[in-house]
Design a protein around this motif. Sequence first.
Motif, PDB file in Angstrom:
ATOM      1  N   ARG A  94      48.869 -42.086 -68.685  1.00 34.62           N
ATOM      2  CA  ARG A  94      49.769 -42.953 -67.934  1.00 34.62           C
ATOM      3  C   ARG A  94      51.179 -42.798 -68.481  1.00 34.62           C
ATOM      4  O   ARG A  94      51.386 -42.177 -69.519  1.00 34.62           O
ATOM      5  CB  ARG A  94      49.347 -44.409 -68.090  1.00 34.62           C
ATOM      6  N   VAL A  95      52.113 -43.418 -67.832  1.00 33.58           N
ATOM      7  CA  VAL A  95      53.499 -43.388 -68.288  1.00 33.58           C
ATOM      8  C   VAL A  95      53.628 -44.043 -69.661  1.00 33.58           C
ATOM      9  O   VAL A  95      54.398 -43.586 -70.505  1.00 33.58           O
ATOM     10  CB  VAL A  95      54.419 -44.100 -67.260  1.00 33.58           C
ATOM     11  N   ASP A  96      52.825 -45.096 -69.909  1.00 41.16           N
ATOM     12  CA  ASP A  96      52.896 -45.786 -71.202  1.00 41.16           C
ATOM     13  C   ASP A  96      52.133 -45.057 -72.312  1.00 41.16           C
ATOM     14  O   ASP A  96      52.064 -45.535 -73.433  1.00 41.16           O
ATOM     15  CB  ASP A  96      52.406 -47.226 -71.077  1.00 41.16           C
ATOM     16  N   GLY A  97      51.536 -43.897 -72.013  1.00 37.84           N
ATOM     17  CA  GLY A  97      50.855 -43.105 -73.026  1.00 37.84           C
ATOM     18  C   GLY A  97      49.364 -43.326 -73.127  1.00 37.84           C
ATOM     19  O   GLY A  97      48.674 -42.589 -73.824  1.00 37.84           O
ATOM     20  N   ARG A  98      48.830 -44.334 -72.445  1.00 32.94           N
ATOM     21  CA  ARG A  98      47.385 -44.576 -72.483  1.00 32.94           C
ATOM     22  C   ARG A  98      46.662 -43.539 -71.634  1.00 32.94           C
ATOM     23  O   ARG A  98      47.183 -43.054 -70.642  1.00 32.94           O
ATOM     24  CB  ARG A  98      47.072 -45.978 -71.954  1.00 32.94           C
ATOM     25  N   TRP A  99      45.430 -43.212 -72.045  1.00 32.50           N
ATOM     26  CA  TRP A  99      44.630 -42.233 -71.305  1.00 32.50           C
ATOM     27  C   TRP A  99      44.046 -42.854 -70.045  1.00 32.50           C
ATOM     28  O   TRP A  99      43.598 -43.988 -70.052  1.00 32.50           O
ATOM     29  CB  TRP A  99      43.486 -41.710 -72.162  1.00 32.50           C
ATOM     30  N   LEU A 100      44.031 -42.097 -68.975  1.00 36.67           N
ATOM     31  CA  LEU A 100      43.275 -42.447 -67.777  1.00 36.67           C
ATOM     32  C   LEU A 100      41.872 -41.880 -67.939  1.00 36.67           C
ATOM     33  O   LEU A 100      41.613 -41.097 -68.838  1.00 36.67           O
ATOM     34  CB  LEU A 100      43.939 -41.838 -66.539  1.00 36.67           C
ATOM     35  N   SER A 101      40.960 -42.251 -67.057  1.00 40.70           N
ATOM     36  CA  SER A 101      39.627 -41.663 -67.166  1.00 40.70           C
ATOM     37  C   SER A 101      39.677 -40.172 -66.879  1.00 40.70           C
ATOM     38  O   SER A 101      40.572 -39.685 -66.199  1.00 40.70           O
ATOM     39  CB  SER A 101      38.630 -42.321 -66.225  1.00 40.70           C
ATOM     40  N   CYS A 102      38.705 -39.475 -67.412  1.00 40.67           N
ATOM     41  CA  CYS A 102      38.623 -38.029 -67.237  1.00 40.67           C
ATOM     42  C   CYS A 102      38.210 -37.705 -65.805  1.00 40.67           C
ATOM     43  O   CYS A 102      37.608 -38.510 -65.121  1.00 40.67           O
ATOM     44  CB  CYS A 102      37.581 -37.431 -68.177  1.00 40.67           C
ATOM     45  N   ILE A 103      38.547 -36.497 -65.386  1.00 40.55           N
ATOM     46  CA  ILE A 103      38.061 -35.972 -64.115  1.00 40.55           C
ATOM     47  C   ILE A 103      37.126 -34.829 -64.469  1.00 40.55           C
ATOM     48  O   ILE A 103      37.495 -33.918 -65.209  1.00 40.55           O
ATOM     49  CB  ILE A 103      39.218 -35.508 -63.213  1.00 40.55           C
ATOM     50  N   TYR A 104      35.897 -34.881 -63.951  1.00 41.47           N
ATOM     51  CA  TYR A 104      34.867 -33.907 -64.286  1.00 41.47           C
ATOM     52  C   TYR A 104      34.542 -33.055 -63.067  1.00 41.47           C
ATOM     53  O   TYR A 104      34.468 -33.567 -61.959  1.00 41.47           O
ATOM     54  CB  TYR A 104      33.579 -34.616 -64.730  1.00 41.47           C
ATOM     55  N   ARG A 105      34.314 -31.776 -63.293  1.00 44.66           N
ATOM     56  CA  ARG A 105      33.932 -30.861 -62.231  1.00 44.66           C
ATOM     57  C   ARG A 105      32.870 -29.910 -62.743  1.00 44.66           C
ATOM     58  O   ARG A 105      32.924 -29.472 -63.882  1.00 44.66           O
ATOM     59  CB  ARG A 105      35.150 -30.071 -61.767  1.00 44.66           C
ATOM     60  N   TYR A 106      31.913 -29.597 -61.892  1.00 43.79           N
ATOM     61  CA  TYR A 106      30.842 -28.649 -62.233  1.00 43.79           C
ATOM     62  C   TYR A 106      31.227 -27.261 -61.728  1.00 43.79           C
ATOM     63  O   TYR A 106      31.034 -26.952 -60.556  1.00 43.79           O
ATOM     64  CB  TYR A 106      29.523 -29.045 -61.557  1.00 43.79           C
TER      65      TYR A 106
END
Length: 153
Positions: A94-106
């Motif tokens: 995010r803009v504040d530096g916190r992580w967003l959830s991961c995006i997973y792909r097979y």
Amino acid sequence: MSLSARNWVWETDNRPRIATDTPAGLEDVPWIPLTPAEKLVLLCLAGLESAAEGYAYPSYATIARRTCLNVRTVQRVVKVLGESGLVHVARDRRVDGRWLSCIYRYPAVPEEYRAKVRRGCTNADSRPHPRAATALSTVSAPGLMADLVRCAT
């Protein structure tokens, strides 16, 4: 839920060896069996994957809750699956530096699994996730963004 990914996971019993795998006497074996936790996390991600988009974006806490595993165990398993190439993992901040959830792909799901599902997609299933393009544009994996765009269309 992506039936193509789920069916592929059920048929997958092994994963490529990574640098941190050091079972005695098996150094020359290129593939090793999936652990129960790895299989469970793969099934969870397959259950959360969008059939039209070809990716999922649950948090570690969501995966842990669905699999009855500890969050730290989920983090460790996702790292192993990402390093072995069975799952591509993209992270964004995010803009504040916190992580967003991961995006997973097979990436290893064969195209014949995906083609069956794409023919039956509805418009509701084909909506792209709003963060997909921005999160994956920062990933250094070659061709990942192109693969996701191809899967989403």
